[in-house]
Design a protein around this motif. Structure first.
Motif, short mmCIF file in Angstrom:
data_model
loop_
_atom_site.label_atom_id
_atom_site.label_comp_id
_atom_site.label_asym_id
_atom_site.label_seq_id
_atom_site.Cartn_x
_atom_site.Cartn_y
_atom_site.Cartn_z
N UNK A 136 -7.44 0.41 4.69
CA UNK A 136 -8.56 -0.19 5.54
C UNK A 136 -8.20 -1.01 7.01
N UNK A 137 -9.00 -1.98 7.17
CA UNK A 137 -9.03 -2.42 8.52
C UNK A 137 -8.84 -4.03 8.54
N UNK A 138 -8.56 -4.30 7.48
CA UNK A 138 -8.44 -5.91 7.32
C UNK A 138 -7.42 -6.61 8.13
N UNK A 139 -6.59 -5.93 8.41
CA UNK A 139 -5.31 -6.78 9.37
C UNK A 139 -5.70 -6.77 10.96
N UNK A 147 -0.04 -3.55 8.35
CA UNK A 147 -0.33 -2.08 8.79
C UNK A 147 -1.67 -1.69 8.82
N UNK A 148 -2.60 -2.42 7.94
CA UNK A 148 -3.91 -1.87 7.82
C UNK A 148 -5.03 -2.32 8.74
N UNK A 149 -4.88 -1.66 10.02
CA UNK A 149 -5.47 -1.80 11.03
C UNK A 149 -6.69 -0.80 11.45
N UNK A 150 -6.88 0.08 10.39
CA UNK A 150 -7.99 0.98 10.68
C UNK A 150 -7.66 2.13 11.76
N UNK A 151 -6.24 2.37 12.02
CA UNK A 151 -6.00 3.52 12.81
C UNK A 151 -6.34 4.74 12.48
N UNK A 152 -6.31 4.74 11.02
CA UNK A 152 -6.86 6.22 10.49
C UNK A 152 -8.22 6.41 10.85
N UNK A 153 -9.06 5.27 10.54
CA UNK A 153 -10.47 5.32 11.27
C UNK A 153 -10.70 5.92 12.48
N UNK A 154 -9.73 5.13 13.33
CA UNK A 154 -9.91 5.55 14.86
C UNK A 154 -9.49 6.92 15.24
N UNK A 155 -8.40 7.48 14.39
CA UNK A 155 -8.27 8.79 14.51
C UNK A 155 -9.36 9.76 14.19
N UNK A 171 -10.12 9.43 1.45
CA UNK A 171 -10.23 8.74 -0.04
C UNK A 171 -9.58 7.45 -0.02
N UNK A 172 -10.05 6.57 -1.03
CA UNK A 172 -9.53 5.13 -0.95
C UNK A 172 -10.27 4.23 0.30
N UNK A 173 -9.38 3.12 0.50
CA UNK A 173 -10.39 2.37 1.38
C UNK A 173 -10.70 2.86 2.83
N UNK A 174 -10.09 3.78 3.46
CA UNK A 174 -10.10 4.37 4.65
C UNK A 174 -11.68 5.01 4.52
N UNK A 175 -12.08 5.54 3.33
CA UNK A 175 -13.07 6.31 3.05
C UNK A 175 -14.31 5.45 2.99
N UNK A 180 -11.93 0.29 16.62
CA UNK A 180 -12.73 -0.19 15.24
C UNK A 180 -13.17 -1.46 15.41
N UNK A 181 -12.55 -2.46 15.93
CA UNK A 181 -13.45 -3.84 16.05
C UNK A 181 -14.49 -3.58 16.69
N UNK A 182 -14.67 -2.90 17.94
CA UNK A 182 -15.98 -2.47 18.59
C UNK A 182 -16.80 -1.77 17.68
N UNK A 183 -16.58 -0.88 16.54
CA UNK A 183 -17.42 -0.28 15.77
C UNK A 183 -18.05 -1.05 14.97
N UNK A 184 -17.22 -2.14 14.19
CA UNK A 184 -17.54 -2.94 13.34
C UNK A 184 -18.68 -4.14 14.14
N UNK A 185 -18.49 -4.47 15.14
CA UNK A 185 -19.30 -5.43 15.99
C UNK A 185 -20.70 -4.69 16.22
N UNK A 186 -20.57 -3.52 16.66
CA UNK A 186 -21.79 -2.73 17.02
C UNK A 186 -22.66 -2.54 15.70
#
Length: 498
Positions: free
Chosen positions: A190-193, A203-211, A356-360, A449-455
């Motif tokens: 996920x993106x918790x970090x 390491x869980x900063x959402x870089x998979x989400x960004x990709x 799959x998992x938290x990234x999904x 990822x932070x901008x996506x959460x805020x938006x």
């Protein structure tokens, strides 16, 4: 550039937690697993204390587990996802037992099941008290190491997804190498970090989400960030915040302030307990979890350090003896319900991409995850992704060497995330966060990822589950939001090439 031709056409699994290893083990062909650390280290699954929720108790059934999940999700669960994933709980336990997971037992037969907040039955299967994630992962790691068809690349992460005409054609690695493939499975957490003092691995900063987003995939439910009510309230120097499991309150521990007064119902859903603690702290109080045997209103059945040895050790490392004194606690970011939008096969909107998992984001968790449903989802959806890949067409892979994308930044925005998109939110804070991060998002994955959460949080003008707007406390008609980079003012496939 070096193209890893040995792996051309193989499924590439980005992430080596429970979801990634479940996918690898259920695939019927050779695959590559990208592990950012030596296998088993620093995966969020390794840190899970409570266990895996499944309706296997004599007084339980799947319908009750579904009901509890829907209630916690506060009107935004996808019922089909809930029925499918929760319904697979008993079979998941059977497979994990077959693979050598040593769940705690009562006597010689039935499993010892814990109660956790917002569950109506004791249904959490656990390993070694509070070492559940590690116990499950160690069994799966042993299985992976026994299969030569699974190649694990330690110290390697996914940086970019190469997509051509709406289809995955390869992946770029942090090593500068390229793997040509039509099959990419995101399982990178996920993106918790992104937040300061989270319980997630750094390491869980959402870089998979960004990709995924930069390659054109849809995201969903990004505004829903779950705060765990009880992280250890100590100075960590920027390291991950130690977690005090939900199971501790399920076993009878109570929340008190510095006067010894209880101020909330400890067994409400996580979002409600977190908000109660946040408000109490804003009023100037400190908050403690009293888990001393025989000292609380309920009382633990046995000495804390015997029941929760891992947590007791973590407390003692910070000078706290939970057998004899209350444990100082505070809420901390723990889980992201949002992510890459998928169907029940784990397919993303981009052809050739699964998650799959938290990234999904399957819709299982809705606005607020029910405790211990995450390990269940990770295992079940890892299996579902593998089955879908196994049954799909086996395309002959062909891809010319692409231009290498420029390396993107990954700055730290923890304090800004805490302030603008924390437990208690409002329009001014969210607008300030979005205004700050959006101009940086083209070249920084964390900012994206932070901008996506805020938006997404600005768009949701209501309070629901883990998303609480102090300026919009009433709930409106339930609606889930799916969006792409265009919705936060960026171009799809926003990649700058070196």
């Amino acid at each position: 550039m070096m193209t890893l031709t040995r792996f051309a056409g193989w499924p590439v699994i980005a992430g080596a937690g429970l979801a990634g290893l479940s996918a690898a083990l259920h695939l019927d062909r050779p695959c590559v697993v990208l592990s950012p650390t030596p296998l088993g280290e620093e995966a969020a699954s390794m840190l899970a204390q409570g266990g895996l929720a499944a309706a296997i108790g004599h007084d339980d059934d799947v319908a009750l587990h579904i009901r509890d999940t829907l209630a916690a999700g506060d009107g935004l669960c996808d019922r089909r996802a809930v029925e499918a994933i929760i319904g697979a709980g008993p079979s998941a336990i059977e497979t994990l037992l077959d693979w050598g997971v040593a769940f705690n037992r009562k006597g010689s037969s039935s499993l010892d099941l814990h109660l956790e907040a917002a569950h109506s039955r004791a249904r959490i299967a656990h390993v070694r008290g509070d070492g559940s994630g590690a116990g499950i992962m160690q069994a799966l790691i042993a299985q992976v190491k026994s299969l030569p068809r699974i190649v694990v690349l330690d110290g390697v992460t996914l940086e970019h997804i190469h997509a051509v005409e709406g289809r995955v054609r390869g992946v770029w690695l942090n090593t500068g190498q390229f793997i040509p493939t039509n099959t990419c499975i995101l399982a990178c957490g996920g993106a918790g970090a992104l937040y300061a003092g989270a319980t997630s691995p750094n390491s869980n900063t959402g870089r998979g989400l960004a990709a995924a987003a930069r390659a054109g995939a849809q995201l969903a439910d990004m505004e829903f960030v779950q705060f765990h009510p009880t992280a250890l309230d100590v100075e960590t120097g920027g390291a991950r915040s130690p977690l005090i499991s939900e199971a501790v309150r399920g076993a009878g521990a109570v929340l008190i302030d510095e006067t010894g007064t209880r101020f909330t119902d400890e067994l409400q859903s996580r979002d409600r307990v977190s908000r109660a603690i946040a408000r109490h702290r804003l009023e100037g109080h400190r908050v403690f979890l009293d888990a001393r045997s025989g000292k609380t209103g309920k009382g633990l059945k046995q000495i804390f350090s015997r029941q929760f040895p891992g947590i007791a050790l973590s407390c003692r490392q910070h000078g706290i003896d939970p057998d004899r004194e209350p444990i100082p606690v505070r809420p901390a970011v723990h889980y992201h319900m949002g992510g890459v939008a998928t169907d029940l096969h784990g397919r993303a909107s981009l052809a050739g991409l699964w998650a799959c998992g938290e990234v999904a984001c399957t819709g299982l968790h809705g606005a607020n995850r029910l405790a211990s449903n995450s390990l269940l989802e990770a295992f079940v959806m890892g299996r579902a992704v593998a089955w879908d890949v196994n049954n799909g067409p086996r395309e002959r892979h062909s891809c010319q060497d692409p231009s290498r994308p420029a390396r993107l930044g990954a700055a730290s925005f923890g304090q800004q995330m805490d302030k603008g998109a924390g437990i208690l939110r409002d329009q001014d804070g969210l607008e300030a966060l979005a205004t700050y991060l959006t101009p940086l998002a083209d070249r920084d994955d964390h900012a994206l990822v932070g901008a996506a959460i805020a938006s997404a949080a600005l768009r949701r003008r209501e309070s629901r589950g883990s998303h609480w707007r102090v300026d919009c406390q009433g709930a409106t008609e339930a609606e889930r939001f799916h969006f792409t980079l265009k919705d936060i003012g960026l171009q799809e496939r926003s990649i700058v090439y070196a």
